[in-house]
Design an enzyme around this catalytic site. Structure first.
Site, PDB file in Angstrom:
ATOM      1  N   GLU B  47       0.811  -1.216   0.000  1.00 38.26           N
ATOM      2  CA  GLU B  47       0.000   0.000   0.000  1.00 38.26           C
ATOM      3  C   GLU B  47       0.848   1.271   0.000  1.00 38.26           C
ATOM      4  O   GLU B  47       0.434   2.303  -0.510  1.00 38.26           O
ATOM      5  CB  GLU B  47      -0.957   0.016   1.193  1.00 38.26           C
ATOM      6  CG  GLU B  47      -2.087  -1.014   1.114  1.00 38.26           C
ATOM      7  CD  GLU B  47      -1.698  -2.358   1.683  1.00 38.26           C
ATOM      8  OE1 GLU B  47      -0.502  -2.578   1.989  1.00 38.26           O
ATOM      9  OE2 GLU B  47      -2.596  -3.223   1.823  1.00 38.26           O
ATOM     10  N   PHE B 109     -11.168  -6.838  14.407  1.00 43.51           N
ATOM     11  CA  PHE B 109     -10.138  -7.373  13.513  1.00 43.51           C
ATOM     12  C   PHE B 109      -9.828  -6.351  12.414  1.00 43.51           C
ATOM     13  O   PHE B 109     -10.723  -5.824  11.783  1.00 43.51           O
ATOM     14  CB  PHE B 109     -10.614  -8.690  12.895  1.00 43.51           C
ATOM     15  CG  PHE B 109      -9.638  -9.254  11.892  1.00 43.51           C
ATOM     16  CD1 PHE B 109      -8.381  -9.693  12.289  1.00 43.51           C
ATOM     17  CD2 PHE B 109      -9.963  -9.307  10.540  1.00 43.51           C
ATOM     18  CE1 PHE B 109      -7.476 -10.186  11.370  1.00 43.51           C
ATOM     19  CE2 PHE B 109      -9.059  -9.806   9.614  1.00 43.51           C
ATOM     20  CZ  PHE B 109      -7.813 -10.239  10.026  1.00 43.51           C
ATOM     21  N   GLN B 110      -8.574  -6.092  12.197  1.00 41.56           N
ATOM     22  CA  GLN B 110      -8.092  -5.123  11.199  1.00 41.56           C
ATOM     23  C   GLN B 110      -8.695  -3.736  11.397  1.00 41.56           C
ATOM     24  O   GLN B 110      -8.993  -3.039  10.435  1.00 41.56           O
ATOM     25  CB  GLN B 110      -8.328  -5.647   9.777  1.00 41.56           C
ATOM     26  CG  GLN B 110      -7.427  -6.830   9.455  1.00 41.56           C
ATOM     27  CD  GLN B 110      -7.325  -7.151   7.965  1.00 41.56           C
ATOM     28  OE1 GLN B 110      -8.264  -6.906   7.222  1.00 41.56           O
ATOM     29  NE2 GLN B 110      -6.200  -7.705   7.550  1.00 41.56           N
ATOM     30  N   LYS B 159     -17.205  -0.351   6.338  1.00 38.78           N
ATOM     31  CA  LYS B 159     -17.730  -1.323   5.376  1.00 38.78           C
ATOM     32  C   LYS B 159     -19.249  -1.217   5.212  1.00 38.78           C
ATOM     33  O   LYS B 159     -19.756  -1.220   4.093  1.00 38.78           O
ATOM     34  CB  LYS B 159     -17.353  -2.735   5.830  1.00 38.78           C
ATOM     35  CG  LYS B 159     -17.751  -3.797   4.832  1.00 38.78           C
ATOM     36  CD  LYS B 159     -17.213  -5.169   5.242  1.00 38.78           C
ATOM     37  CE  LYS B 159     -17.558  -6.189   4.159  1.00 38.78           C
ATOM     38  NZ  LYS B 159     -16.983  -7.509   4.478  1.00 38.78           N
ATOM     39  N   MET B 466      24.633   8.065   1.455  1.00 40.04           N
ATOM     40  CA  MET B 466      24.676   9.406   2.034  1.00 40.04           C
ATOM     41  C   MET B 466      25.055   9.350   3.511  1.00 40.04           C
ATOM     42  O   MET B 466      25.809  10.181   4.017  1.00 40.04           O
ATOM     43  CB  MET B 466      23.323  10.106   1.845  1.00 40.04           C
ATOM     44  CG  MET B 466      23.316  11.559   2.265  1.00 40.04           C
ATOM     45  SD  MET B 466      24.526  12.545   1.347  1.00 40.04           S
ATOM     46  CE  MET B 466      23.518  13.179   0.015  1.00 40.04           C
TER      47      MET B 466
END
Lengths: 163, 556
Positions: B47, B109-110, B159, B466
């Site tokens: 993502e 959940f999630q 949802k 760097m």
């Protein structure tokens, strides 16, 4: 460092207080007091925020707040305003000093709103100076609990903080 | 109509053509609705890359970039991408799935509080609790992301909100009480600026990313030619003026050109346009442009006076203000200043050692520029980024895409992917380091899957270069945790393993052929592993905390 009082009109939506306080935290601005409630319009809330800082910090505070989409208007109300805060103090009492405390409360136009055997609650409204003076006098009796609403402020005369 | 369908229809109304994302349980309804739409979806492998791709798409095309992710880990994976877009003012809208409203706050959940997490890193964000407001929120989000000072907006979609039936009435106008960007510029301030310009004997323009964001490059060049004033850019402003233009002095700052840094330091007037005076650009603020008055043009009032003192602030869009300013000034010859700057330019060119036959990263970039000067170039972060900024001479706006504010390693590759999706027929090159590339290397799968022929030129020094450079210069060569020791690792084989094309280049003589071959490939990603000099440093350099004119160089 000086203290500034700003009035912030915001949309009355969930999460707005979190946005404002999160901005203060992230940018390292110091909030001394914050009070919030609805206004004459139910879709708009008004926050009164006391900030400590210098002129440069204040400029950033105002500009950064302005960038929040839910913030509608910001006004500096530090000068020429009526300022009030409401405080409740629970003072330890006994039969010997109850009269003296009541007398002091009376002088300050404070109200005794609850009396129990070993304590009483006194409610006082006013500007900071008056409240500090009163609270300092109460210390000798023993302050068991103290709660403040945070300062609210309104400019004097015809000038108004509105859309 | 199902809310998810209304939502997708709203995206179509907003002109969305491409979405980058990954589905999941909480956003499955939205993906189901997407199945029937003409909007094309690029399934990334992480993502973070989806948001970087949307960001790269936005920077290359000027359109709003769109990313999808599911709730919980999908949403939290977008955070780096969002902060990156926020720091560089990129118009990106991110939609995340969320657990159903009835479960929010119960550690379902999630479940992750993504609106809380991204509150300080978005221009605005929403948790949609009323299905009927969903399409209005979409409209607002695109408006907020793309107007004023652009920035990312996140919308969290529970949802169950996407499952119910709603009416589809797409509103035409957005009206927000607390959001009304000022763009015109105050006439009195513009006049004051013109007066300062006419008085100035040593003017210089600093052009930032805001010039590119407001599509004001033509207006910038016109102003510079009219005054005339030399133009330096910030890293984000690269491309706002062609770097081949006789008034261009490249970019300034920590690894900017010496002559650019000297010009700003000695100037008597700085005209800063759409830049925020970041510490990497100004060096030590107290010694920044010590003899100059400063005009600051910016659409974000909060940027004015934030980092440096300003004499004439003008709040508004560069696109609107620059023509007004140009129309009230006149050409004035400033020969002495021109000669001084030209002298610096001749005396202190960008240079590196290239007479010993060793393969150096700067050479690779010079070759990329020579062979493909019109390519869209993205960079990773670190040495590769600074060399790219120094040696790839950008000729048009939105050509050079780099993570400036956040400095996100792993940005360049997915951003290149996004730019390539926006411009399928152009050549897109990611100038990468071996460290950065490995941070989003999984997107090779996406590029193979969707036939996105990005060219990844890895300047492979097997170091986090760097940081190693700083350790060499300031920490007695104690290379703590910077050696990537991947001599045995083959980027060539990795590319092939994903189904792309891989090459390894170890000699100077092979560089040109490899690049030519890569530029011919138009269907799969190409990774060229350039095994460059491991201890090459980026010069010139302003040490941290030093002033711009205290810039140091190496002996060549």
């Amino acid at each position: 460092m000086s203290r500034y009082t700003i009035a912030v009109l915001v949309e009355n939506k969930p999460g707005v207080l979190a946005r404002v306080s999160s901005l203060f935290r992230r940018r390292g601005f110091n909030i001394e007091s914050l009070a919030v409630g609805t206004t004459e319009r139910e879709d708009i809330s008004r926050m009164t925020i006391v900030v400590s800082g210098n002129e440069k910090i204040m400029e950033q505070v105002m500009k950064q707040l302005n960038k929040l989409i839910d913030v509608i208007k910001i006004s500096d109300v530090t000068v020429n305003s009526v300022e009030r805060e409401l405080v409740m103090v629970k003072v330890a009492t006994n039969s010997a000093n109850r009269g003296e405390i009541a007398e002091i409360a009376n002088i300050f136009r404070a109200r005794i709103v609850d009396v129990a055997k070993e304590s009483m609650i006194i409610e006082i409204t006013g500007d900071e100076e008056k409240i500090n003076a009163f609270v300092n006098l109460m210390r000798q009796f023993g302050i068991k609990e103290l709660v403040k609403t945070g300062k609210i402020s309104m400019t004097r005369g015809g000038k108004m903080v509105q859309l | 109509m199902r809310a998810a369908d209304a939502f997708i229809k709203a995206l179509e109304k907003e002109g969305v053509k491409h979405i980058f994302g990954i589905p999941g349980g909480a956003i499955i309804e939205v993906y189901d609705a997407l199945w029937d739409s003409d909007i094309s979806h690029v399934l990334t492998r992480h993502e973070q890359a989806a948001v970087h791709a949307a960001d790269g798409y936005a920077r290359a095309s000027g359109k709003v970039g769109v990313a999808f992710a599911t709730s919980g880990p999908g949403a939290t994976n977008t955070v780096t991408g969002i902060v990156n877009a926020y720091m560089d003012s990129s118009p990106v809208v991110v939609f995340t799935g969320q657990v159903p409203r009835s479960l929010i706050g119960f550690d379902a959940f999630q479940e992750a509080d993504i609106t809380g997490i991204t509150m300080p890193a978005t221009k605005h964000n929403y948790l949609v609790t009323d299905p009927e407001s969903l399409t209005d929120v979409v409209k607002e989000a695109f408006y907020i992301a793309s107007t004023g000072r652009p920035g990312p907006v996140l919308i969290d979609l529970p949802k169950d909100v996407t499952m119910v039936d709603v009416e589809f009435n797409y509103s035409k106008k957005v009206s927000l009480m607390g959001y009304n960007p000022r763009i015109a510029g105050h006439p009195k301030q513009i006049k004051k600026a013109a007066e300062l310009i006419m008085k100035s004997e040593r003017p210089v323009i600093i052009a930032g990313g805001g010039v590119i964001l407001s599509n004001a490059s033509k207006e910038l060049v016109k102003l510079a030619e009219t005054i005339p004033a030399f133009v330096v850019t910030t890293l984000m402003g690269k491309g706002s003026i062609p770097e081949t233009h006789h008034l261009s002095l490249g970019f300034i700052g920590m690894h900017g050109t010496k002559y650019g840094n000297y010009t700003v330091t000695e100037s008597d007037l700085v005209i800063a346009i759409g830049c925020r005076f970041s510490d990497r650009t100004t060096g030590k603020v107290a010694s920044f442009a010590p003899y100059a008055k400063i005009i600051h043009i910016d659409i974000d009032a909060a940027e004015i006076g934030k980092n440096v003192r300003v004499d004439v602030p003008i709040v508004g869009s560069a696109k609107q203000i620059l023509p007004k300013l140009t129309s009230i000034i006149e050409y004035k010859k400033r020969k002495e200043w021109g000669d001084r700057v030209t002298g610096w330019r001749k005396a202190y060119p960008l240079k590196y050692k290239n007479d010993d036959g060793k393969l150096r990263p700067q050479y690779v970039i010079e070759k990329i520029y020579e062979l493909m000067p019109d390519a869209i170039v993205t960079t990773e972060v670190g040495q590769n980024q600074m060399w790219a900024a120094q040696y790839f001479r950008t000729s048009y706006p939105r050509q050079f895409i780099s993570s400036g504010g956040l400095g996100t390693m792993g940005f360049g590759f997915p951003a290149a992917m996004g730019a390539q999706v926006a411009f399928p027929d152009r050549t897109v090159v990611d100038i990468a380091g071996d460290g950065s590339f490995q941070m989003n290397i999984q997107e090779l799968a996406t590029c193979v899957d969707y036939r996105i022929p990005v060219k990844i030129c890895v300047l492979n020094n097997m170091f986090l270069g760097m940081v190693r450079q700083w350790q060499e210069l300031f920490y007695d060569e104690r290379y703590s945790a910077t050696c990537l020791r991947c001599k045995e690792m083959s980027f060539e084989k990795i590319a092939e393993g994903f189904g792309g094309v891989g090459m390894t280049v170890e000699k100077v003589s092979e560089v040109e052929d490899a690049l030519k071959e890569a530029f011919k490939i138009d269907d799969v990603p190409v990774v060229i592993d350039f095994r460059v000099e491991r201890l090459e440093n980026v010069y010139p350099m302003v040490p941290a905390g030093a002033a711009l004119n205290e810039i140091i160089d190496e002996e060549v």
